[in-house]
Enzyme design. Structure first.
Site, PDB file in Angstrom:
ATOM      1  N   LYS A  57       0.826  -1.221   0.000  1.00 49.16           N
ATOM      2  CA  LYS A  57       0.000   0.000   0.000  1.00 49.16           C
ATOM      3  C   LYS A  57       0.851   1.259   0.000  1.00 49.16           C
ATOM      4  O   LYS A  57       0.591   2.189  -0.749  1.00 49.16           O
ATOM      5  CB  LYS A  57      -0.924   0.055   1.232  1.00 49.16           C
ATOM      6  CG  LYS A  57      -1.897  -1.089   1.372  1.00 49.16           C
ATOM      7  CD  LYS A  57      -2.819  -0.879   2.577  1.00 49.16           C
ATOM      8  CE  LYS A  57      -2.111  -0.875   3.914  1.00 49.16           C
ATOM      9  NZ  LYS A  57      -1.576  -2.177   4.334  1.00 49.16           N
ATOM     10  N   ARG A  96      -9.375   0.975   9.186  1.00 56.11           N
ATOM     11  CA  ARG A  96      -9.012  -0.411   9.490  1.00 56.11           C
ATOM     12  C   ARG A  96     -10.053  -1.098  10.365  1.00 56.11           C
ATOM     13  O   ARG A  96      -9.882  -2.266  10.709  1.00 56.11           O
ATOM     14  CB  ARG A  96      -7.681  -0.416  10.251  1.00 56.11           C
ATOM     15  CG  ARG A  96      -6.458  -0.690   9.397  1.00 56.11           C
ATOM     16  CD  ARG A  96      -5.221  -0.465  10.271  1.00 56.11           C
ATOM     17  NE  ARG A  96      -4.147  -1.335   9.931  1.00 56.11           N
ATOM     18  CZ  ARG A  96      -3.025  -0.953   9.322  1.00 56.11           C
ATOM     19  NH1 ARG A  96      -2.854   0.305   8.935  1.00 56.11           N
ATOM     20  NH2 ARG A  96      -2.071  -1.803   9.094  1.00 56.11           N
ATOM     21  N   ARG A 127      11.836  -0.840  11.525  1.00 50.57           N
ATOM     22  CA  ARG A 127      10.523  -0.976  12.166  1.00 50.57           C
ATOM     23  C   ARG A 127      10.509  -2.201  13.062  1.00 50.57           C
ATOM     24  O   ARG A 127      10.624  -3.323  12.582  1.00 50.57           O
ATOM     25  CB  ARG A 127       9.423  -1.107  11.094  1.00 50.57           C
ATOM     26  CG  ARG A 127       9.024   0.220  10.492  1.00 50.57           C
ATOM     27  CD  ARG A 127       7.942   0.048   9.462  1.00 50.57           C
ATOM     28  NE  ARG A 127       6.756  -0.623   9.975  1.00 50.57           N
ATOM     29  CZ  ARG A 127       5.598  -0.662   9.333  1.00 50.57           C
ATOM     30  NH1 ARG A 127       5.469  -0.068   8.171  1.00 50.57           N
ATOM     31  NH2 ARG A 127       4.573  -1.288   9.848  1.00 50.57           N
TER      32      ARG A 127
HETATM   33  P1  ADP Z   1       1.365  -2.276   7.926  1.00 52.99           P
HETATM   34  O1  ADP Z   1       0.308  -2.046   6.878  1.00 52.99           O
HETATM   35  O2  ADP Z   1       2.596  -2.928   7.398  1.00 52.99           O
HETATM   36  O3  ADP Z   1       0.860  -2.946   9.184  1.00 52.99           O
HETATM   37  P2  ADP Z   1       1.221   0.501   8.815  1.00 52.99           P
HETATM   38  O4  ADP Z   1       2.337   1.462   8.808  1.00 52.99           O
HETATM   39  O5  ADP Z   1       0.028   0.772   7.990  1.00 52.99           O
HETATM   40  O6  ADP Z   1       1.910  -0.865   8.385  1.00 52.99           O
HETATM   41  O7  ADP Z   1       0.709   0.264  10.335  1.00 52.99           O
HETATM   42  C1  ADP Z   1       1.594  -0.036  11.369  1.00 52.99           C
HETATM   43  C2  ADP Z   1       0.816  -0.130  12.676  1.00 52.99           C
HETATM   44  O8  ADP Z   1       0.234   1.148  12.991  1.00 52.99           O
HETATM   45  C3  ADP Z   1      -0.376  -1.096  12.701  1.00 52.99           C
HETATM   46  O9  ADP Z   1       0.009  -2.424  12.986  1.00 52.99           O
HETATM   47  C4  ADP Z   1      -1.250  -0.479  13.813  1.00 52.99           C
HETATM   48  O10 ADP Z   1      -0.756  -0.812  15.101  1.00 52.99           O
HETATM   49  C5  ADP Z   1      -1.033   1.016  13.634  1.00 52.99           C
HETATM   50  N1  ADP Z   1      -2.084   1.599  12.754  1.00 52.99           N
HETATM   51  C6  ADP Z   1      -1.914   2.131  11.518  1.00 52.99           C
HETATM   52  N2  ADP Z   1      -3.079   2.555  11.008  1.00 52.99           N
HETATM   53  C7  ADP Z   1      -4.036   2.273  11.933  1.00 52.99           C
HETATM   54  C8  ADP Z   1      -5.442   2.437  11.993  1.00 52.99           C
HETATM   55  N3  ADP Z   1      -6.138   2.975  10.971  1.00 52.99           N
HETATM   56  N4  ADP Z   1      -6.093   2.036  13.108  1.00 52.99           N
HETATM   57  C9  ADP Z   1      -5.434   1.498  14.129  1.00 52.99           C
HETATM   58  N5  ADP Z   1      -4.112   1.287  14.142  1.00 52.99           N
HETATM   59  C10 ADP Z   1      -3.407   1.668  13.060  1.00 52.99           C
END
Ligand code: ADP
Length: 191
Positions: free
Chosen positions: A14, A89, A134
């Site tokens: 994404k 999400r 990360r």
């Molecule tokens: P990935 O898609 O690889 O999990 P992201 O950078 O999108 O990576 O998200 C990393 C973390 O950030 C998630 O595992 C979650 O803990 C938190 N996070 C990101 N977006 C949301 C969201 N919309 N709602 C809740 N937690 C979120």
């Protein structure tokens, strides 16, 4: 005004595709994961709170996430549109986004989901963890937990927008440029 949700499990690409699409279609790319990592980097109270959830592979609570997203949209008043990456999400996040956009006379234009096999996701994330810095990409248990959380809490988001008739799926495996080409064709048909 385009409001695109780029959807898919952790490691589906994404972030990579959203950056390229934002550039091509002149949209503002908002990644809630990047926003949280920036808060963590700045050692803010929100960052500290979010980190505890992220390190375990859990979602950050909706009330924190939704407020942060709305602030970011409001800070980009001149945007021609947005790509939401990693948001919504959960179903409460979908409902909040719909209400928020409606209050501005707008709506979600489309959701595009990147489809990638689970074992390919684990492989990609472990690989990314070697140099991304990360912590959530370093540990296979946390990676599998994130995929399980996606299956349980996040896949209903697809169904939510499918019911509105605006959910699309494209294959997320193959070369980055090939996937981008499919996304571009789909975007051109949507906008
Ligand atoms: P990935 O898609 O690889 O999990 P992201 O950078 O999108 O990576 O998200 C990393 C973390 O950030 C998630 O595992 C979650 O803990 C938190 N996070 C990101 N977006 C949301 C969201 N919309 N709602 C809740 N937690 C979120």
């Amino acid at each position: 005004m385009i409001n695109l949700i780029l959807f898919g499990p952790p490691g589906s690409g994404k972030g990579t595709q959203a950056t390229m699409l934002a550039d091509k279609f002149n949209l503002v790319h908002i990644s809630t994961g990047d926003l949280f990592r920036s808060e963590i980097g700045n050692k803010t109270e929100m960052g500290l709170k979010a980190k505890a959830f992220m390190d375990k592979g859990n979602l950050v609570p909706d009330e924190v996430t939704i407020g942060m997203l709305e602030n970011k949209v409001n800070a980009n008043k001149d945007a021609a549109g947005f790509i939401f990456d990693g948001f919504p999400r959960t179903i409460p996040q979908c409902e909040a986004l719909d209400t928020f956009l409606r209050s501005k006379g707008q709506e979600v234009s489309a959701l595009i989901s990147l489809n990638v096999d689970d074992e390919e996701l684990v492989k990609r994330l472990l690989n990314r963890g070697k140099d991304s810095g990360r912590p959530d990409d370093k540990d296979e248990t946390v990676i599998r937990k994130r995929i399980a959380v996606y299956d349980e809490e996040t896949t209903p988001v697809f169904t939510f927008y499918k019911a509105q008739g605006i959910a699309n799926t494209i294959p997320g495996e193959g070369a980055i440029e090939e996937i981008f080409a499919s996304l571009t064709v789909l975007m051109d048909s949507l906008v």
